[in-house]
Enzyme design. Structure first.
Site, short mmCIF file in Angstrom:
data_model
loop_
_atom_site.label_atom_id
_atom_site.label_comp_id
_atom_site.label_asym_id
_atom_site.label_seq_id
_atom_site.Cartn_x
_atom_site.Cartn_y
_atom_site.Cartn_z
CG ASN A 109 -1.76 1.12 1.32
OD1 ASN A 109 -2.49 1.61 0.26
ND2 ASN A 109 -1.73 2.03 2.52
CG HIS A 111 -0.77 6.31 4.68
ND1 HIS A 111 -2.03 6.34 4.63
CD2 HIS A 111 -0.24 7.11 5.66
CE1 HIS A 111 -2.59 7.21 5.50
NE2 HIS A 111 -1.47 7.76 6.21
C1 GRF Z 1 -2.72 8.74 -2.87
O1 GRF Z 1 -1.92 9.88 -2.45
C2 GRF Z 1 -2.59 7.43 -1.86
O2 GRF Z 1 -1.59 7.48 -1.07
C3 GRF Z 1 -4.03 8.05 -1.12
O3 GRF Z 1 -4.78 8.35 -2.09
C4 GRF Z 1 -4.07 9.09 -2.89
C5 GRF Z 1 -4.73 8.17 -4.29
O4 GRF Z 1 -4.31 8.97 -5.43
N1 GRF Z 1 -4.46 6.90 -0.27
P1 GRF Z 1 -4.49 8.31 -6.92
O5 GRF Z 1 -6.02 7.73 -7.05
O6 GRF Z 1 -3.27 7.38 -7.35
O7 GRF Z 1 -4.29 9.61 -7.92
#
Ligand code: GRF
Length: 202
Positions: A109, A111
């Site tokens: 994942n 974050h």
């Molecule tokens: C990313 O910053 C991820 O870490 C967070 O939501 C965002 C998703 O961005 N959980 P995307 O959908 O990849 O543009």
């Protein structure tokens, strides 16, 4: 290596992986994306996958009688593509025991905060509200907690006085996309071991 990527939103992290693999070639990168899954319809992340000609699937919690049935259905939908590695790139659901039983140890994942600080669905907003001077992003293996699994890599991003949540999140995502592409490629090419909280990339 076969990757399945899970998304819930704009999919720019997915796009970064797609662009890298297109530019480098799956062979040299060490992995190809074989399918993209989501927990909801009609998101840009799925459109990106379709534009890339990839199979997609949607597994919605409300289509299942219980959360556990959803978790099993998600695991089965992912397993159908026989992934070596599953990547949550903005996937906004917490997976359960069944999913982890099948993909734990090969489910990564990303974050948008420096874990263990600011876990959960609002890491960017929480860091900003707290007055943190630096924040960043974390790529980690998913365990049975929320954003608590073994950390693989982190990137630091400064917080600016004029930042609001979206400006800071965009700056974090610039770092996050590069970090995710680098980490997924390393895991795929080199292989790795998880020793307690330590991740050893061969
Ligand atoms: C990313 O910053 C991820 O870490 C967070 O939501 C965002 C998703 O961005 N959980 P995307 O959908 O990849 O543009």
């Amino acid at each position: 290596r076969r990757l399945v990527v899970l998304v819930s939103g704009s999919g720019t992290n997915l796009q970064a992986l797609l662009d890298e693999i297109a530019a480098t070639g799956a062979e040299a990168y060490g992995a190809e994306i074989v399918a993209v899954g989501a927990d909801r319809e009609g998101i840009e992340g799925l459109a990106r996958a379709e534009r890339a000609g990839l199979p997609t699937f949607v597994c919605r919690v409300r289509d299942h009688a219980t959360r556990q049935e959803w978790d099993t259905a998600l695991a089965e939908a992912v397993a159908a593509h026989e992934p070596d590695l599953v990547v949550s790139a903005g996937f906004m659901k917490i997976v359960g025991k069944e999913f982890l039983a099948r993909f734990g140890g090969r489910f990564v994942n990303t974050h948008p905060a420096l874990l263990p600080s600011f876990p959960g669905a609002h890491g960017v907003r929480d860091a900003l509200a707290y007055g943190a001077k630096v924040t960043g992003c974390t790529v980690h293996f998913v365990d049975d907690g929320v954003d608590t699994g073994p950390i693989i890599a982190q990137g630091v991003v400064e917080v600016r006085d004029e930042d609001d949540e979206s400006a800071l999140h965009e700056r974090i995502k610039d770092v996050e996309r590069r970090l995710l592409v680098e980490v997924v490629g390393l895991l795929a090419r080199n292989g790795y071991r998880i020793e307690g909280r330590k991740v050893v990339i061969q």
